[in-house]
Every structure is written in structure tokens, then in C-alpha cells.
Design an enzyme around this catalytic site. Sequence first.
Site, PDB file in Angstrom:
ATOM      1  N   LYS A 198      -2.998  -1.943   7.839  1.00 54.84           N
ATOM      2  CA  LYS A 198      -4.460  -1.982   7.849  1.00 54.84           C
ATOM      3  C   LYS A 198      -5.014  -3.118   8.701  1.00 54.84           C
ATOM      4  O   LYS A 198      -6.025  -2.977   9.375  1.00 54.84           O
ATOM      5  CB  LYS A 198      -4.969  -2.104   6.408  1.00 54.84           C
ATOM      6  CG  LYS A 198      -6.457  -1.873   6.243  1.00 54.84           C
ATOM      7  CD  LYS A 198      -6.818  -1.852   4.772  1.00 54.84           C
ATOM      8  CE  LYS A 198      -8.302  -1.596   4.578  1.00 54.84           C
ATOM      9  NZ  LYS A 198      -8.665  -1.596   3.126  1.00 54.84           N
TER      10      LYS A 198
ATOM     11  N   ARG B  76       0.870  -1.170   0.000  1.00 52.55           N
ATOM     12  CA  ARG B  76       0.000   0.000   0.000  1.00 52.55           C
ATOM     13  C   ARG B  76       0.912   1.227   0.000  1.00 52.55           C
ATOM     14  O   ARG B  76       2.000   1.214   0.581  1.00 52.55           O
ATOM     15  CB  ARG B  76      -0.893  -0.004   1.240  1.00 52.55           C
ATOM     16  CG  ARG B  76      -1.809  -1.233   1.323  1.00 52.55           C
ATOM     17  CD  ARG B  76      -2.584  -1.244   2.641  1.00 52.55           C
ATOM     18  NE  ARG B  76      -3.495  -2.380   2.707  1.00 52.55           N
ATOM     19  CZ  ARG B  76      -3.195  -3.566   3.243  1.00 52.55           C
ATOM     20  NH1 ARG B  76      -1.986  -3.760   3.767  1.00 52.55           N
ATOM     21  NH2 ARG B  76      -4.080  -4.548   3.266  1.00 52.55           N
TER      22      ARG B  76
ATOM     23  N   HIS C  94      -3.355  -9.526   3.526  1.00 51.95           N
ATOM     24  CA  HIS C  94      -4.798  -9.677   3.700  1.00 51.95           C
ATOM     25  C   HIS C  94      -5.096 -10.634   4.853  1.00 51.95           C
ATOM     26  O   HIS C  94      -4.419 -11.654   5.017  1.00 51.95           O
ATOM     27  CB  HIS C  94      -5.444 -10.229   2.424  1.00 51.95           C
ATOM     28  CG  HIS C  94      -5.482  -9.251   1.302  1.00 51.95           C
ATOM     29  ND1 HIS C  94      -5.459  -9.612  -0.024  1.00 51.95           N
ATOM     30  CD2 HIS C  94      -5.542  -7.892   1.306  1.00 51.95           C
ATOM     31  CE1 HIS C  94      -5.506  -8.544  -0.795  1.00 51.95           C
ATOM     32  NE2 HIS C  94      -5.561  -7.493  -0.005  1.00 51.95           N
TER      33      HIS C  94
ATOM     34  N   HIS D 172      -3.259   2.221  -6.060  1.00 51.35           N
ATOM     35  CA  HIS D 172      -3.972   0.984  -5.749  1.00 51.35           C
ATOM     36  C   HIS D 172      -4.062   0.070  -6.962  1.00 51.35           C
ATOM     37  O   HIS D 172      -4.098  -1.152  -6.829  1.00 51.35           O
ATOM     38  CB  HIS D 172      -5.361   1.295  -5.203  1.00 51.35           C
ATOM     39  CG  HIS D 172      -5.772   0.359  -4.101  1.00 51.35           C
ATOM     40  ND1 HIS D 172      -5.138   0.329  -2.887  1.00 51.35           N
ATOM     41  CD2 HIS D 172      -6.728  -0.603  -4.052  1.00 51.35           C
ATOM     42  CE1 HIS D 172      -5.697  -0.596  -2.118  1.00 51.35           C
ATOM     43  NE2 HIS D 172      -6.664  -1.182  -2.805  1.00 51.35           N
TER      44      HIS D 172
ATOM     45  N   ARG E  58      -1.092  -1.997  -6.986  1.00 52.87           N
ATOM     46  CA  ARG E  58      -1.230  -3.112  -6.029  1.00 52.87           C
ATOM     47  C   ARG E  58      -2.051  -4.247  -6.648  1.00 52.87           C
ATOM     48  O   ARG E  58      -1.698  -5.418  -6.529  1.00 52.87           O
ATOM     49  CB  ARG E  58      -1.884  -2.577  -4.754  1.00 52.87           C
ATOM     50  CG  ARG E  58      -2.112  -3.613  -3.657  1.00 52.87           C
ATOM     51  CD  ARG E  58      -2.481  -2.876  -2.362  1.00 52.87           C
ATOM     52  NE  ARG E  58      -3.142  -3.735  -1.388  1.00 52.87           N
ATOM     53  CZ  ARG E  58      -2.522  -4.566  -0.570  1.00 52.87           C
ATOM     54  NH1 ARG E  58      -1.212  -4.683  -0.623  1.00 52.87           N
ATOM     55  NH2 ARG E  58      -3.196  -5.291   0.296  1.00 52.87           N
TER      56      ARG E  58
ATOM     57  N   TYR F  25      -8.634  -8.610  -5.713  1.00 56.25           N
ATOM     58  CA  TYR F  25      -7.357  -8.114  -6.189  1.00 56.25           C
ATOM     59  C   TYR F  25      -6.778  -8.867  -7.383  1.00 56.25           C
ATOM     60  O   TYR F  25      -5.773  -8.457  -7.928  1.00 56.25           O
ATOM     61  CB  TYR F  25      -6.329  -8.131  -5.054  1.00 56.25           C
ATOM     62  CG  TYR F  25      -6.488  -6.955  -4.128  1.00 56.25           C
ATOM     63  CD1 TYR F  25      -5.775  -5.788  -4.325  1.00 56.25           C
ATOM     64  CD2 TYR F  25      -7.379  -7.010  -3.070  1.00 56.25           C
ATOM     65  CE1 TYR F  25      -5.925  -4.710  -3.484  1.00 56.25           C
ATOM     66  CE2 TYR F  25      -7.543  -5.936  -2.219  1.00 56.25           C
ATOM     67  CZ  TYR F  25      -6.805  -4.790  -2.438  1.00 56.25           C
ATOM     68  OH  TYR F  25      -6.962  -3.714  -1.603  1.00 56.25           O
TER      69      TYR F  25
END
Length: 385
Positions: A250, A211, A356, A330, A333, A366
Site C-alpha cells: 500500500k 494485510r 505504515h 483487518h 491486523r 490500529y
Amino acid sequence: MSEKRKDKKGRIFRSGEGQRPNKTYFYRYHRNGETKWYYVYAPTLEELRQKEEVIQRDLLDGIDYAGGEITVAELVDWYINLRRGLKENSMRAYGSAINRIHTDPFGNRMIRSVRLSDGKGWFVSLHDRGLKQNTIGILQSVLRPAFEMAVDDDMIRKNPFKFKLSDVVPKDAYVRDALTKEQQERYLQFVLNCGGNYYDDIVILLGTGLRVSELYGLTRADIDFDRRCIHVRRQLCRTAEKPYFVTPPKTKSGIRNVPMTDAVYMALMRVVKARTSPKVELLVDGHSGFLFLDKSGMPKVAMHLENYMRGLQTRFEKAYGKPVPRITPHVLRHTFCTNVQQAGLDVKSLQYLMGHSNASVTLDVYTHSSFDSVERAFEQIASSL
């Protein structure tokens, strides 16, 4: 024998009923085990007795009718005040949702009056007014547990926000497409030709799936060139209220070690070599020595790269000769995740690299498959079918 009490129309009152001077009606009652009087009002005796039936049924079932008199906005405030451990980014998102609830007429409704159809109807009306599903989803993430708390506290019977949002509001989020190999090469070359101020940043994001806030949270101590490994431990963020602050990744799974490709290794070497130490290293929540600095010698944050890539988009499309997917940090990513998945890395390893907490996010959100990638994979197994 005392004369029975009657209203202005001569109808006999039941116990607890009465009529006010303005001709409206009231009913008073005790909650279970209390001596205090509670009152409800209605313009007609018929409506009052409907409320009485609800109250008596709720009292028998242990439902706190008076508790249901608080508004939706009051319930949400109460719920949020009981929450602890929310991250700053989550609190900002919740803050916007709470402000919307307070300013919308729906927030003034008594919680006991809100039915499942009301919750769904409000979300549909918000969508019709231009709100995206993701924004409405944040509202539901506040309202659903708040109303569940009211159910647990016997203030209401059912949770009117306990439904699947996608059954009510269509998915309308911007779909991030992974870049093709050709688009990746052309974009990197274009960035390099334009001066390359953010070239290494983009190479690293494209080759690690970090990120952008994780990238800009890196310090020299997080880079292990001997093992060719990046230690991801924090995010560096900035808001209008707080110029700089550090948060953990996150999710807990975001704390991870990411290996370097040759391209990433060389890009990080260039970053470390080119970094000139400012006169005073900025200390942010106990951390200093951030690798990526802007022209003023201050640490970069996501906004720097987002603004740069936004300004580059139109120029790149013009040079490329046709529209391309909107390229953001993003999207880089997404592209990394898709590239690694199509190269054959197993799902659990890919989940680890992406940071994740759930593998379904890795696969459903993703990664992107194309016919070419499916065809190559099929050819590898076709002989065994």
C-alpha cells in the site's frame, strides 16, 4: 454625435452591453491580451451588471472568468487526466467518486458558482442520503486538489473544498475492535474445529499483522525459515475486471521484513509442506509460485478469506454464547498491532512492522487500550512517580 444605445425600457447601455431579440441581455469583453470576444448573458440588466463587476474585478486580479465557466465534472476530468502514477486500487476508488460527481446535479455546476458553503452543503446532503464519511472523504480527495488546480490557474479565487471534513460530516465508520486474548483463543480453536481450511492463514495474519493481500502475495522465496523472517514485497489482488494482478504494498513503507513467532513459523511450515504444485503455475505480472492456493490450485485472494470469515461469524457467536466483534482479516491486523503495542514494543518498530508511512496511523487507528493494559503499564512506573 451618435445616439446612445438603449434597451427596450430606455436605459442607456454601457460599453459592451446589448439586448437580444428575446429581451435578455449580454455583455461582451476581451480577456487580457486577447482579441477574441467572450460573452455572458443574464435575464435582466441588473443581473448582467453584477456579472460585469465580477468580470472586471477578476480581469484586474488576473482571474480567468471564462475558465470558471467549466463544470465541476469537467474540472475533475481535467485534473484526473493530468495525474500519473496512481495505483490501481486508488484509481478504482477515484473512479467511483468521479462517476458520482458526473451523475449528481452538483457536477453540472459552473466552478465559479461554487462557494465554500455549497461544498459543505453538498457533503451534508450526501451524508443525509446515506453516504458514509469515508466515501465522502474520497470525493473530497478528488475535488479539493482539482479546485486547487483551478485556483492556481487563476480560474477561481478560492477553493470551496478546502475545509476539514469532520467539522461538517460526523465520523460514522465501523470501529474495528481488537480481539481480547480469550476471544483470539476461542476463535482459533473454533476455526480448527470447523475443518481448519483457513486456520494457518488466520494464525499468520494474527501473528504478523500482514494485510491479507500481502499474505496471499507471498511466494516460497519470500519465506526465510533460517532467519525466521517473512519478506513482504507485493500484494496479490483481484477485481471483477482483472482476475489477478500484483501491486506493490500500500505504501513504500509496506516493503518490509516481518519476524516470525513460533506459531507463525509452524503455520508457514505446514503451508509449505501441504502445498501441492499445480500442473501449471499461474504467472501473474512476472510472479509465480504463490504459497496459498485454493481447492482448484489457484492462488487465494482476499475475497476467499473474507467470505470464509463472514460465513463463520454467526456460527462462532452462537458457539461463544454472546455477541463478539465482527471478525475480519483487518480486525486480525488491528489485534496484532494492539497486542504488540501492549507488550511494550516501541512506536517506531511497531510502525515498521505494520508498514505504515506515518506513526500516527499506527497509534490512532490500529491500537486499542483497555483499563487492564493501562493498569499493568501504570504499575510498572508507579514506583518512580
